[in-house]
Structure formats: structure tokens, C-alpha cells
Design a protein around this motif. Structure first.
Motif, PDB file in Angstrom:
ATOM      1  N   HIS A 112     -28.421  19.714  41.262  1.00 34.29           N
ATOM      2  CA  HIS A 112     -28.964  19.479  39.924  1.00 34.29           C
ATOM      3  C   HIS A 112     -29.836  18.222  39.957  1.00 34.29           C
ATOM      4  N   HIS A 122     -19.657  23.471  41.084  1.00 38.92           N
ATOM      5  CA  HIS A 122     -19.483  22.220  40.336  1.00 38.92           C
ATOM      6  C   HIS A 122     -18.485  21.345  41.092  1.00 38.92           C
ATOM      7  N   THR A 143     -21.272  16.720  40.246  1.00 43.35           N
ATOM      8  CA  THR A 143     -22.565  17.170  40.775  1.00 43.35           C
ATOM      9  C   THR A 143     -22.541  18.679  40.866  1.00 43.35           C
ATOM     10  N   GLN A 144     -23.678  19.300  40.591  1.00 46.79           N
ATOM     11  CA  GLN A 144     -23.753  20.764  40.646  1.00 46.79           C
ATOM     12  C   GLN A 144     -24.788  21.228  41.666  1.00 46.79           C
ATOM     13  N   VAL A 178     -22.576  28.317  38.985  1.00 50.48           N
ATOM     14  CA  VAL A 178     -22.954  27.163  39.790  1.00 50.48           C
ATOM     15  C   VAL A 178     -21.725  26.641  40.525  1.00 50.48           C
ATOM     16  N   ASP A 223     -28.409  14.732  39.113  1.00 54.11           N
ATOM     17  CA  ASP A 223     -27.294  14.208  39.894  1.00 54.11           C
ATOM     18  C   ASP A 223     -27.818  13.401  41.078  1.00 54.11           C
ATOM     19  N   LEU A 269     -27.102  24.446  42.084  1.00 51.86           N
ATOM     20  CA  LEU A 269     -27.613  25.497  41.203  1.00 51.86           C
ATOM     21  C   LEU A 269     -27.944  26.749  42.006  1.00 51.86           C
ATOM     22  N   ASN A 308     -18.768  28.267  36.182  1.00 57.93           N
ATOM     23  CA  ASN A 308     -18.926  27.551  37.444  1.00 57.93           C
ATOM     24  C   ASN A 308     -17.677  27.712  38.284  1.00 57.93           C
TER      25      ASN A 308
END
Length: 127
Positions: free
Chosen positions: A31, A52, A41-42, A50, A34, A44, A7
Motif C-alpha cells: 500500500h 494485511h 501494512t497491506q 488483501v 505504508d 494489494l 483481508n
């Protein structure tokens, strides 16, 4: 042996809020686990690592040493305007009359990123 980039971590004051901004920039989802108030929090991305986002107590104080460079699908100028409408701010203009160069913007927490020429404009023969 090698390592794989899992990430790209971005420290921020509000992980979810900043992730929503970058979700809108990239068109990629946050995500599903989240939500508001999440400390991490990611976003995608469909390819590659990702994004991050980590909530940290200290504010950003200097220029990024690492930053994202975006290659828009549409014209760079249209993308700059779209990103400004999403909450980005204009930092510096490094665009040249021949179409080369880039525009530097910052996300809502001040993290700089570049907007490059679109792939279509890079491949187009000079006028």
C-alpha cells in the motif's frame, strides 16, 4: 446474507518488512501509504482479499492453522528456489515422483506456506 473476506491478517514482528517479502513473492505492491515502521501494512493483490500485516508483541509459537497456498506461473521447483532466494526457508517436502504434492516453506518470520504445482503442470497429460 453473506460476508465477504476483506483481508487475510498475518500477525508479525515487523509488518512493513514482512509485507515487502510478500510483495516480492506475489509481485503485488505494498500500500502506497505504508512504510518502514508502519504498525500495519497491506499488500494489494490484484484479485481477492488483501494481505494485511499487523505488528504484534508476541512471537509465533506453533504451526499455522491457516496458511497460504501458492500456485506458481513457472515450474514449482523454480519458484521454490526463487522464494528461498527472497528469504524463505524450506520446511517440508511433500512432492511426489509423479509431480503431485507440494513443498512447505516459511516466510522470514516462520509463517508456513505451500508451493503447489503450476497450472501448466496440472493440465499437462502424464508422460
Amino acid at each position: 446474507m453473506t460476508s465477504v473476506v476483506q483481508n487475510i491478517a498475518i500477525d508479525c514482528a515487523d509488518a512493513y518488512k514482512l509485507a515487502v517479502f510478500w510483495s516480492n513473492v506475489t509481485g503485488s505492491p505494498v500500500h502506497p501509504e505504508d512504510g518502514p515502521g508502519s504498525p500495519e501494512t497491506q499488500v494489494l493483490l490484484p484479485e481477492g482479499p488483501v494481505l494485511h500485516f499487523n505488528t504484534v508483541p508476541e512471537p509465533k509459537t506453533a504451526k499455522n492453522r491457516i496458511h497460504l497456498c501458492l500456485r506458481p506461473e513457472n515450474r514449482r521447483e523454480e519458484e521454490v528456489e526463487r522464494l528461498l532466494g527472497l528469504g524463505a526457508t524450506f520446511v517440508a517436502d511433500h512432492r511426489n515422483p509423479d509431480g503431485t504434492g507440494w513443498a512447505v516453506l516459511a516466510d522470514p518470520e516462520g509463517n508456513e506456506f505451500c508451493v503447489l504445482r503450476s497450472a501448466v503442470k496440472r493440465e499437462a497429460p502424464p508422460a
